[in-house]
Design a protein around this motif. Structure first.
Motif, PDB file in Angstrom:
ATOM      1  N   PRO A   1      -0.648 -12.571  -0.745  1.00  0.00           N
ATOM      2  CA  PRO A   1      -0.193 -11.174  -1.478  1.00  0.00           C
ATOM      3  C   PRO A   1       0.328 -11.311  -2.728  1.00  0.00           C
ATOM      4  CG  PRO A   1       1.455 -11.784   0.120  1.00  0.00           C
ATOM      5  CD  PRO A   1       0.246 -12.778   0.171  1.00  0.00           C
ATOM      6  N   ASN A   2       0.512 -12.403  -3.246  1.00  0.00           N
ATOM      7  CA  ASN A   2       1.275 -12.520  -4.590  1.00  0.00           C
ATOM      8  C   ASN A   2       0.329 -11.946  -5.613  1.00  0.00           C
ATOM      9  OD1 ASN A   2       3.491 -13.739  -4.306  1.00  0.00           O
ATOM     10  ND2 ASN A   2       2.654 -15.800  -4.389  1.00  0.00           N
ATOM     11  N   PRO A   3      -0.933 -12.043  -5.876  1.00  0.00           N
ATOM     12  CA  PRO A   3      -1.559 -11.130  -7.223  1.00  0.00           C
ATOM     13  C   PRO A   3      -1.540  -9.822  -7.045  1.00  0.00           C
ATOM     14  CG  PRO A   3      -2.975 -12.326  -6.132  1.00  0.00           C
ATOM     15  CD  PRO A   3      -1.797 -12.734  -5.200  1.00  0.00           C
ATOM     16  N   TRP A   4      -1.707  -9.230  -5.986  1.00  0.00           N
ATOM     17  CA  TRP A   4      -1.847  -7.563  -5.723  1.00  0.00           C
ATOM     18  C   TRP A   4      -0.707  -6.812  -5.412  1.00  0.00           C
ATOM     19  CZ3 TRP A   4      -1.685  -6.051  -0.778  1.00  0.00           C
ATOM     20  CH2 TRP A   4      -1.565  -6.792   0.011  1.00  0.00           C
ATOM     21  N   LEU A   5       0.082  -7.597  -4.518  1.00  0.00           N
ATOM     22  CA  LEU A   5       1.257  -6.676  -3.997  1.00  0.00           C
ATOM     23  C   LEU A   5       2.379  -6.158  -5.094  1.00  0.00           C
ATOM     24  CD1 LEU A   5       2.380  -5.819  -1.250  1.00  0.00           C
ATOM     25  CD2 LEU A   5       3.707  -7.931  -1.326  1.00  0.00           C
ATOM     26  N   PHE A   6       2.506  -6.941  -5.681  1.00  0.00           N
ATOM     27  CA  PHE A   6       3.362  -6.525  -7.044  1.00  0.00           C
ATOM     28  C   PHE A   6       2.666  -5.548  -8.081  1.00  0.00           C
ATOM     29  CE2 PHE A   6       4.909  -6.955 -11.287  1.00  0.00           C
ATOM     30  CZ  PHE A   6       6.201  -6.607 -10.977  1.00  0.00           C
ATOM     31  N   ILE A   7       1.622  -5.564  -8.140  1.00  0.00           N
ATOM     32  CA  ILE A   7       0.715  -4.605  -8.720  1.00  0.00           C
ATOM     33  C   ILE A   7       0.574  -3.241  -8.308  1.00  0.00           C
ATOM     34  CG2 ILE A   7      -1.572  -4.017 -10.001  1.00  0.00           C
ATOM     35  CD1 ILE A   7      -1.757  -7.232 -10.509  1.00  0.00           C
ATOM     36  N   MET A   8       0.517  -3.429  -6.973  1.00  0.00           N
ATOM     37  CA  MET A   8       0.260  -2.325  -6.069  1.00  0.00           C
ATOM     38  C   MET A   8       1.711  -1.463  -6.181  1.00  0.00           C
ATOM     39  SD  MET A   8      -0.902  -1.329  -2.131  1.00  0.00           S
ATOM     40  CE  MET A   8       0.840  -2.103  -1.313  1.00  0.00           C
ATOM     41  N   ILE A   9       2.712  -2.157  -5.868  1.00  0.00           N
ATOM     42  CA  ILE A   9       3.998  -1.509  -5.658  1.00  0.00           C
ATOM     43  C   ILE A   9       4.530  -1.188  -7.046  1.00  0.00           C
ATOM     44  CG2 ILE A   9       6.556  -2.204  -5.197  1.00  0.00           C
ATOM     45  CD1 ILE A   9       5.685  -3.974  -3.016  1.00  0.00           C
ATOM     46  N   THR A  10       4.283  -1.690  -8.243  1.00  0.00           N
ATOM     47  CA  THR A  10       4.295  -1.180  -9.451  1.00  0.00           C
ATOM     48  C   THR A  10       3.633   0.076  -9.659  1.00  0.00           C
ATOM     49  OG1 THR A  10       4.987  -3.467  -9.945  1.00  0.00           O
ATOM     50  CG2 THR A  10       4.741  -1.993 -11.733  1.00  0.00           C
ATOM     51  N   SER A  11       2.597  -0.044  -9.476  1.00  0.00           N
ATOM     52  CA  SER A  11       1.801   1.302  -9.739  1.00  0.00           C
ATOM     53  C   SER A  11       2.157   2.392  -9.181  1.00  0.00           C
ATOM     54  CB  SER A  11       0.508   1.213  -9.530  1.00  0.00           C
ATOM     55  OG  SER A  11       0.043   0.588  -8.182  1.00  0.00           O
ATOM     56  N   TRP A  12       2.579   2.222  -7.958  1.00  0.00           N
ATOM     57  CA  TRP A  12       3.166   3.545  -6.868  1.00  0.00           C
ATOM     58  C   TRP A  12       4.381   3.910  -7.169  1.00  0.00           C
ATOM     59  CZ3 TRP A  12       0.872   6.936  -4.227  1.00  0.00           C
ATOM     60  CH2 TRP A  12      -0.364   6.786  -3.621  1.00  0.00           C
ATOM     61  N   LEU A  13       5.337   3.125  -7.863  1.00  0.00           N
ATOM     62  CA  LEU A  13       6.410   3.258  -7.946  1.00  0.00           C
ATOM     63  C   LEU A  13       6.584   4.147  -9.624  1.00  0.00           C
ATOM     64  CD1 LEU A  13       8.940   0.147  -7.296  1.00  0.00           C
ATOM     65  CD2 LEU A  13       9.213   2.652  -6.514  1.00  0.00           C
ATOM     66  N   THR A  14       5.634   3.715 -10.231  1.00  0.00           N
ATOM     67  CA  THR A  14       5.234   4.410 -11.661  1.00  0.00           C
ATOM     68  C   THR A  14       4.869   5.776 -11.449  1.00  0.00           C
ATOM     69  OG1 THR A  14       4.824   2.278 -12.617  1.00  0.00           O
ATOM     70  CG2 THR A  14       4.006   4.169 -13.943  1.00  0.00           C
ATOM     71  N   PHE A  15       3.796   5.787 -10.568  1.00  0.00           N
ATOM     72  CA  PHE A  15       3.217   7.078 -10.421  1.00  0.00           C
ATOM     73  C   PHE A  15       4.424   8.072  -9.694  1.00  0.00           C
ATOM     74  CE2 PHE A  15       1.568  10.097  -7.056  1.00  0.00           C
ATOM     75  CZ  PHE A  15       0.541  11.004  -7.793  1.00  0.00           C
ATOM     76  N   SER A  16       5.256   7.463  -8.589  1.00  0.00           N
ATOM     77  CA  SER A  16       6.050   8.342  -7.892  1.00  0.00           C
ATOM     78  C   SER A  16       7.295   8.844  -8.801  1.00  0.00           C
ATOM     79  CB  SER A  16       6.749   7.624  -6.676  1.00  0.00           C
ATOM     80  OG  SER A  16       5.580   7.437  -5.886  1.00  0.00           O
ATOM     81  N   LEU A  17       7.909   7.898  -9.522  1.00  0.00           N
ATOM     82  CA  LEU A  17       9.022   8.072 -10.348  1.00  0.00           C
ATOM     83  C   LEU A  17       8.428   8.754 -11.860  1.00  0.00           C
ATOM     84  CD1 LEU A  17      10.807   4.954  -9.608  1.00  0.00           C
ATOM     85  CD2 LEU A  17      11.293   7.127  -8.703  1.00  0.00           C
ATOM     86  N   ILE A  18       7.601   8.605 -12.212  1.00  0.00           N
ATOM     87  CA  ILE A  18       7.091   9.164 -13.718  1.00  0.00           C
ATOM     88  C   ILE A  18       6.077  10.491 -13.969  1.00  0.00           C
ATOM     89  CG2 ILE A  18       6.520   8.345 -15.887  1.00  0.00           C
ATOM     90  CD1 ILE A  18       7.656   5.747 -15.743  1.00  0.00           C
ATOM     91  N   PHE A  19       4.985   9.854 -13.099  1.00  0.00           N
ATOM     92  CA  PHE A  19       3.778  11.009 -13.393  1.00  0.00           C
ATOM     93  C   PHE A  19       4.190  12.134 -12.504  1.00  0.00           C
ATOM     94  CE2 PHE A  19       1.550   7.080 -14.998  1.00  0.00           C
ATOM     95  CZ  PHE A  19       1.680   7.461 -16.362  1.00  0.00           C
TER      96      PHE A  19
END
Length: 55
Positions: A6-24
Motif C-alpha cells: 500500500p505504500n505508493p497509492w495509499l498516501f496519494i489516495m488519502i492526500t487527494s481525499w483530504l484535499t478534496f474534503s478540506l479545500i475544494f
C-alpha cells in the motif's frame, strides 16, 4: 506482489481525499444557486381515484 504493497497509492489516495474534503468541497458548496427554490409556488395536484371498469 506489488499489488499488495500500500505504500505508493495509499498516501496519494488519502492526500487527494483530504484535499478534496478540506479545500475544494467548501468552495463548491459556497456557490449560490442561480435558480433558488424559494421563489417557486407549490403546485397542488388533485388525486382522483381510479375507476375500474369491471368493479
Amino acid at each position: 506482489m506489488p499489488q499488495l504493497n500500500p505504500n505508493p497509492w495509499l498516501f496519494i489516495m488519502i492526500t487527494s481525499w483530504l484535499t478534496f474534503s478540506l479545500i475544494f468541497q467548501p468552495k463548491t458548496l459556497s456557490f449560490t444557486s442561480t435558480n433558488p427554490l424559494i421563489n417557486k409556488t407549490p403546485t397542488i395536484t388533485k388525486n382522483l381515484p381510479w375507476i375500474w371498469p369491471w368493479s
